[in-house]
Scaffold this active site. Sequence first.
Site, short mmCIF file in Angstrom:
data_model
loop_
_atom_site.label_atom_id
_atom_site.label_comp_id
_atom_site.label_asym_id
_atom_site.label_seq_id
_atom_site.Cartn_x
_atom_site.Cartn_y
_atom_site.Cartn_z
N ASP A 43 -2.14 5.19 -2.47
CA ASP A 43 -1.89 3.93 -1.77
C ASP A 43 -1.41 2.92 -2.82
O ASP A 43 -1.59 3.13 -4.02
CB ASP A 43 -3.19 3.46 -1.12
CG ASP A 43 -3.11 2.04 -0.59
OD1 ASP A 43 -2.14 1.74 0.14
OD2 ASP A 43 -4.00 1.23 -0.92
N ASP A 85 -1.10 -1.16 -2.22
CA ASP A 85 -1.77 -2.47 -2.18
C ASP A 85 -3.29 -2.31 -2.28
O ASP A 85 -3.91 -1.64 -1.46
CB ASP A 85 -1.40 -3.20 -0.88
CG ASP A 85 0.08 -3.50 -0.83
OD1 ASP A 85 0.55 -4.20 -1.73
OD2 ASP A 85 0.77 -3.01 0.08
C1 XBP Z 1 -1.08 -2.80 2.85
C2 XBP Z 1 -0.62 -3.64 3.94
C3 XBP Z 1 0.66 -4.33 3.84
C4 XBP Z 1 0.71 -5.48 2.87
C5 XBP Z 1 1.94 -6.30 3.13
O1 XBP Z 1 -2.04 -1.86 3.36
O2 XBP Z 1 -1.28 -3.75 4.95
O3 XBP Z 1 0.96 -4.83 5.08
O4 XBP Z 1 -0.42 -6.32 3.05
O5 XBP Z 1 3.10 -5.54 3.05
P1 XBP Z 1 -2.33 -0.46 2.62
P2 XBP Z 1 4.36 -5.77 4.04
O6 XBP Z 1 -2.72 -0.78 1.21
O7 XBP Z 1 -3.47 0.14 3.40
O8 XBP Z 1 -1.08 0.39 2.70
O9 XBP Z 1 4.42 -7.22 4.32
O10 XBP Z 1 5.54 -5.24 3.28
O11 XBP Z 1 4.04 -4.99 5.29
MG MG Z 2 -4.54 -0.47 0.23
#
Ligand code: XBP
Ligand code: MG
Length: 256
Positions: A9, A11
């Site tokens: 993953d 973020d």
């Molecule tokens: C990450 C997200 C993303 C980011 C924003 O979740 O939910 O939406 O917050 O990115 P995970 P975008 O780590 O579970 O993948 O604005 O590009 O969607």
């Molecule tokens: Mg995440």
Amino acid sequence: MELQALIFDVDGTLADTERDGHRPAFNAAFAEAGLSWHWDEGLYGELLAITGGKERIRHFAASRDPAFLDHPDAELRIRALHAAKTRFYLAELANGAIPLRPGVARLLRQARAAGLRLAIATTTSPENVAVLLRSTLGAAAPGWFEAIGAGDVVAAKKPAPDIYLWVLQRLGLPAAACLAFEDSANGLHASRRAGLATVVTHNDYTADQSFAGAAALLTGFGEPGAPFRVLAGDAQGRTHVDPELLRIWHRTAVVL
Ligand code: XBP
Ligand code: MG
């Protein structure tokens, strides 16, 4: 089955991008569009339950400003807001404002040297992944990852398993040959539903979530001089995640 690939993953796992990265970028986009919306740190923590930026904006509007969604152009406006948010976020990344979490760069290099294949499974937009990797690890880093599953490449975002299934298909590997890395309950649900043993490194926003079913729950990846804390699982007395420990977790993980 032998461990062959690691699926990360982005973020919250590779980097703490949410509070001081995505959040201010959303707010800058709202301000630029003349909206009075502002997502403070606490509210943003609640909104993280909705993965995907466009989905998060839509959810917020539905609960806090429903008139916004009555407009015939509401979907177009959400897309435009999200495009602006991505522009602000990419500018932050390109400035080097967001570092990788401790231990990530070392682990990625060690994994490559150990012959493990690498992939990404994230709900964020693909350009965000490429720029984060380039700004932190160098121009060649996106090429280290054989599959980068991101954003709208699948219709259903995490906690649906679709992005992990997409990546497994690209790798041509069964889930049993891989380990996933996540920081959130939404992410863990997605990886587990795809049949993947999963190591969780939580963070400030996700520390109170439930991570039942993780192969290990850690405060981070750790570094030789800055050990992780083990919250669940057996780290064999080690101080940091390395390929050898990952092979042990992969061998002993129970995948339902
Ligand atoms: C990450 C997200 C993303 C980011 C924003 O979740 O939910 O939406 O917050 O990115 P995970 P975008 O780590 O579970 O993948 O604005 O590009 O969607
Ligand atoms: Mg995440």
